[in-house]
Write an enzyme that holds these catalytic residues in place. Structure first.
Site, PDB file in Angstrom:
ATOM      1  N   HIS A  47      51.070  41.622  42.537  1.00  0.00           N
ATOM      2  CA  HIS A  47      51.795  41.491  43.811  1.00  0.00           C
ATOM      3  C   HIS A  47      51.024  40.629  44.812  1.00  0.00           C
ATOM      4  CE1 HIS A  47      53.715  42.468  47.598  1.00  0.00           C
ATOM      5  NE2 HIS A  47      52.580  42.981  48.034  1.00  0.00           N
ATOM      6  N   PHE A  48      49.747  40.969  45.032  1.00  0.00           N
ATOM      7  CA  PHE A  48      49.082  40.191  46.092  1.00  0.00           C
ATOM      8  C   PHE A  48      48.591  38.832  45.609  1.00  0.00           C
ATOM      9  CE2 PHE A  48      45.599  43.303  45.070  1.00  0.00           C
ATOM     10  CZ  PHE A  48      44.650  42.410  44.611  1.00  0.00           C
ATOM     11  N   HIS A  49      48.636  38.611  44.290  1.00  0.00           N
ATOM     12  CA  HIS A  49      48.398  37.236  43.852  1.00  0.00           C
ATOM     13  C   HIS A  49      49.636  36.365  44.078  1.00  0.00           C
ATOM     14  CE1 HIS A  49      44.565  38.633  42.221  1.00  0.00           C
ATOM     15  NE2 HIS A  49      44.226  37.363  42.225  1.00  0.00           N
TER      16      HIS A  49
ATOM     17  N   ARG B 245      44.463  48.651  37.684  1.00  0.00           N
ATOM     18  CA  ARG B 245      43.805  47.488  38.266  1.00  0.00           C
ATOM     19  C   ARG B 245      42.311  47.800  38.352  1.00  0.00           C
ATOM     20  NH1 ARG B 245      44.795  47.982  44.824  1.00  0.00           N
ATOM     21  NH2 ARG B 245      43.478  46.145  44.858  1.00  0.00           N
ATOM     22  N   ARG B 246      41.525  46.821  38.784  1.00  0.00           N
ATOM     23  CA  ARG B 246      40.099  47.014  39.076  1.00  0.00           C
ATOM     24  C   ARG B 246      39.334  47.609  37.909  1.00  0.00           C
ATOM     25  NH1 ARG B 246      39.630  49.228  45.210  1.00  0.00           N
ATOM     26  NH2 ARG B 246      39.574  47.127  45.988  1.00  0.00           N
TER      27      ARG B 246
ATOM     28  N   TYR C 299      48.913  40.626  57.113  1.00  0.00           N
ATOM     29  CA  TYR C 299      49.764  39.841  58.016  1.00  0.00           C
ATOM     30  C   TYR C 299      48.953  38.795  58.768  1.00  0.00           C
ATOM     31  CZ  TYR C 299      53.897  42.254  56.745  1.00  0.00           C
ATOM     32  OH  TYR C 299      54.948  42.693  56.012  1.00  0.00           O
TER      33      TYR C 299
ATOM     34  N   HIS D  91      46.318  46.829  56.293  1.00  0.00           N
ATOM     35  CA  HIS D  91      47.637  46.212  56.192  1.00  0.00           C
ATOM     36  C   HIS D  91      47.836  45.053  57.163  1.00  0.00           C
ATOM     37  CE1 HIS D  91      51.330  45.616  54.249  1.00  0.00           C
ATOM     38  NE2 HIS D  91      51.863  45.403  55.429  1.00  0.00           N
TER      39      HIS D  91
END
Lengths: 563, 167, 45
Positions: free
Chosen positions: A384-386, A449-450, A237, A233
């Site tokens: 989300h992380f894209h 996913r994946r 950041y 995590h």
């Protein structure tokens, strides 16, 4: 107790420092690796969306999970880390300076990381490490994969040590002065990175390497996953904070304004240091073997890390509004008109900021304890992380590239490249809206996913998902066009733009801004609180995990096609 | 340090919203018992049959009471073992009446898997050494795909079965 | 030093940030609405 800011401001002869050619070569080397990675990783991404559309098969026996591993490692670990270190070095060089010795040690960092990257990438390319970038045990990759990753991490530590030394030397030469804002931010980010990456380093050095070499028969799977997410995590950041550095301290200069609040910017970074790390369980919410009360405690801590982002959102809008009003643009939203929309150095990061609104909202949903069951390991998470890393962070990095690269290569950002950059930003925005939007919806419908293309035995659900995978193929193709364009822009800025001097924009405070309190520089206290929070969040559950461990797992290499 | 009055207002309402989310989640988790799957019972991955539930004859769907079922599953790369039918064929489809309460218990003898009945809240990680377990009420009827949503190897996307919830 | 603070409160009143407040308010609404939307999905499933 506060620092006498005004006097310092008046004879502010120290900012910005010139960057020598030798330094520039160092910074550029990191950025070269980043852009090579962008192209390779982007190409893998294109292949993935095409495979998942169901109408394309990979040639020459290349595996879907092989390219997925390469995509993840090369973009999430290599591109980000190299760009960030190059950018942060440039910020340090510009604000506190770099000695010849520091430069030499930095080259060591670069080569250790580059050799590590080459080892890991080569292992993936020959098909011996299709374990994805999270390399969850007990899937076993070739040992060279783990050794390469360890080298990347160790190399980045060397870079961090140099950054701390740079600030330390500067502070000794400038007693009683507060450290330059950007140097303060870089130092915080590298402290966070160091404390966090100890987790993954321990997992790799103590667990994975001996086990993959055959010296250890079994591995404790849950311990390895917990160590990974203790790192995983704060990793996100570590990507985000350099973007925030640009938002807080560079964008104001580009739009012709001043820093909204130096102290609030520092405070938000201190809060990020505190709350980025003791939150890893929110990636493990649906796992067996972890006490749900401790999961909830880490969920609460995760929500704390939202607060500095709320502060950042306010600071950004306030910077825009104050600057606009000073330029005479009144009304409730009149100040939006003054923003330099046709300047790609502003436009690209601005779109990045906008993407962080749905990105952040999605992040809060992901971390919401039992609600995580709706989205966990669905393609919503990929969507989300894209938005967060592949839009917010990367568009800000592109925004930085437009001035940093010509500044370092002694060239200029021409009108033509600026226009290309604006087109690039739009291409990215359109491609990502389509791809990430489709991923979010498909994820809420339950799609994983994946996963390579599958019709799941012809199930109705899989048919429904197919349309969204087609949309992702379209969005992903547009994004690849964007990547190609960006690589072209990078080459142009590096080798072909006209010679000249491109500005290195560093914003200043208002002349009558309130003084920054001295206590913000209490590094020992910040590190102590960070460590205390980590010990609080992890000690009891971690001891519990170890005490209640099942028998360990032997390595499994046949599931990834090795045996 | 100076905070603009609007920033105070913004941060207070932001923190208030976060606190509200946490109260709702905490109430559900601690009072109603809707914690995410966190089952702590361990098992030897090399000897899963030591646990009665995972002996071959106990795999798949078992009715234990009116509207109460147990589903025991062994997840391996790349298959869900749901037992065999009367003809000795592997079960790939289980049928459960709507509104019934189902206890899912899943283990793996090899690598990490996911266990997700897509479109429902049945979503757990399955890790070697632990029994993953959750009890849910099947509220919606329809045909759902049970699939592996954590990468487990080259055949990961071929690991699925179907769960039919009928009226 | 005190001079900085006095300077701030004396010659320079708080800048107007109404537009900022509305902007972050919209951002907050996006967060709250999307959270409750997914929460409703969680409850209904």
């Amino acid at each position: 107790m506060a620092i006498p800011k005004l006097d310092v401001f008046e004879n502010n002869s120290r900012l910005p420092l010139p960057i020598e050619k030798k330094e520039a070569n160092l910074y550029m080397s990191f950025i070269y690796v980043a852009f090579i990675s962008l192209f390779i990783g982007g190409l893998m991404g294109l292949l993935q969306v095409l495979v998942r559309s169901g109408s394309f098969t990979l040639p020459w026996g290349i595996g879907y999970y092989q390219i997925l591993t390469l995509h993840g490692v090369v973009l999430a670990l290599v591109l980000t880390t190299f760009f960030i270190l190059g950018f942060q070095y440039a910020l340090m060089g510009k604000t506190v300076g770099m000695s010849a010795k520091q430069r030499k040690v930095s080259w060591l960092a670069f080569w250790v990381m580059t050799i590590g990257t080459a080892m890991t990438a080569a292992t993936i390319l020959v098909g011996k490490a299709s374990v994805l970038y999270t390399f969850y045990a007990p899937l076993k990759a070739h040992p060279a994969f783990y050794i390469g990753l360890a080298l990347v991490v160790v190399g980045s530590w060397i870079a961090g040590f140099v950054n701390w030394r740079q600030l330390y030397v500067w502070k000794k030469d400038h007693p009683g002065e507060k450290s330059p804002l950007l140097a303060f931010m870089v130092t915080i980010n590298m402290i966070m990175w160091f404390i966090a990456s100890i987790g993954v380093a321990v997992a790799v050095l103590v667990q994975f390497i001996p086990w993959s070499l055959g010296y250890a028969e079994t591995i404790n799977v849950l311990v390895s996953r917990t160590l990974f997410w203790y790192f995983g995590h704060p990793l996100v950041y570590f990507w985000l904070l350099p973007a925030y550095m640009a938002w807080y301290a560079i964008i104001p200069k580009i739009i012709g304004g001043k820093i909204f609040s130096d102290s609030l910017a520092r405070l938000s970074f201190v809060l990020f240091l505190f709350f980025s790390i003791p939150v890893g369980f929110h990636h493990q919410l649906t796992e067996p073997g972890i006490d749900p009360t401790w999961k909830f405690i880490q969920v609460v801590l995760t929500f704390m890390v939202v607060i500095p982002s709320l502060m950042t959102a306010f600071s950004m809008f306030a910077t825009f509004e104050i600057t606009g009003r000073k330029k005479g643009f009144g009304g409730l939203f009149g100040w939006l008109k003054h923003l330099p929309w046709k300047d790609v150095r502003f436009l690209a990061p601005f779109i990045g900021m906008l993407a962080f609104i749905p990105g952040g909202a999605g992040g809060i949903i992901n971390a919401s304890h039992q609600m995580n069951a709706v989205v966990h390991n669905t393609i919503w998470v990929t969507g989300h992380f894209h938005l967060t890393v592949a839009t917010t962070v990367i568009l800000t990095f592109f925004g930085i590239t437009y001035w940093l690269v010509p500044h370092l290569t002694g060239r200029t950002l021409t009108k033509e490249v600026n226009r290309l950059g604006i087109i690039q930003t739009f291409v990215w925005t359109i491609g990502m809206t389509i791809m990430s939007g489709a991923m979010h919806i498909q994820g809420l419908l339950g799609a994983p996913r994946r996963s390579a293309y599958s019709d799941y035995g012809g199930s109705e659900q899989a048919v429904e998902w197919g349309a969204y995978q087609m949309a992702q193929a379209i969005g992903g193709t547009i994004l690849f066009i964007g990547i190609t364009l960006m690589v072209y822009i990078f080459i142009k800025l590096t080798f072909f733009s006209p010679k000249g001097e491109e500005e290195f924009p560093i914003a200043e405070e208002e002349e009558n801004a309130p003084a920054t309190p001295m206590w913000l520089e209490n590094w020992k206290l910040w590190v102590a609180i960070t460590v205390a929070l980590i010990l609080f969040a992890y000690t009891i559950p971690f001891v519990d995990i170890i005490q209640n461990s099942p028998p360990g797992s032997p390595p499994f290499d046949w599931p990834i096609g090795n045996s | 340090m100076h905070l603009h009055k609007f920033e105070k207002l913004w941060l207070l309402s932001g923190v208030g919203a976060l606190a509200l989310f946490l109260v709702i989640l905490g109430f559900g988790a601690f009072y109603l018992g809707t914690h995410p799957q966190s089952h702590g019972i361990t098992i030897d991955p090399a000897n899963i049959e030591a646990e009665e539930a995972f002996q071959p004859e106990n795999l798949g769907l078992t009715k234990v009471d009116d509207d109460k079922y147990i589903v025991n599953v062994v997840a391996t790369a790349f298959n869900y073992d749901l037992g065999v039918d009367e003809d000795g064929n592997a079960v790939k489809n289980i049928k459960i009446p709507k509104g019934s309460t189902v206890l899912f218990q899943v283990v793996t003898p090899d690598v990490v898997h996911g266990f997700n009945i897509a479109g429902t809240n049945v979503n757990m990680m399955v890790e070697p050494g632990f029994i993953s377990s959750m009890e849910v009420e099947m509220k919606q009827s329809g045909e759902f795909t049970l699939l592996c949503n954590e990468y487990c190897g080259v055949g990961h996307h071929m690991m699925f079965a179907t769960v039919e919830v009928y009226e | 030093m005190k001079s900085g603070e006095r300077n701030y409160s004396g010659s320079n009143r708080e800048p107007s940030l109404k537009g900022t407040l509305i902007s972050v308010g919209v951002l907050g609404l996006v967060i709250v609405i999307s959270w409750f939307a997914v929460f409703a999905l969680f409850i209904s499933r």
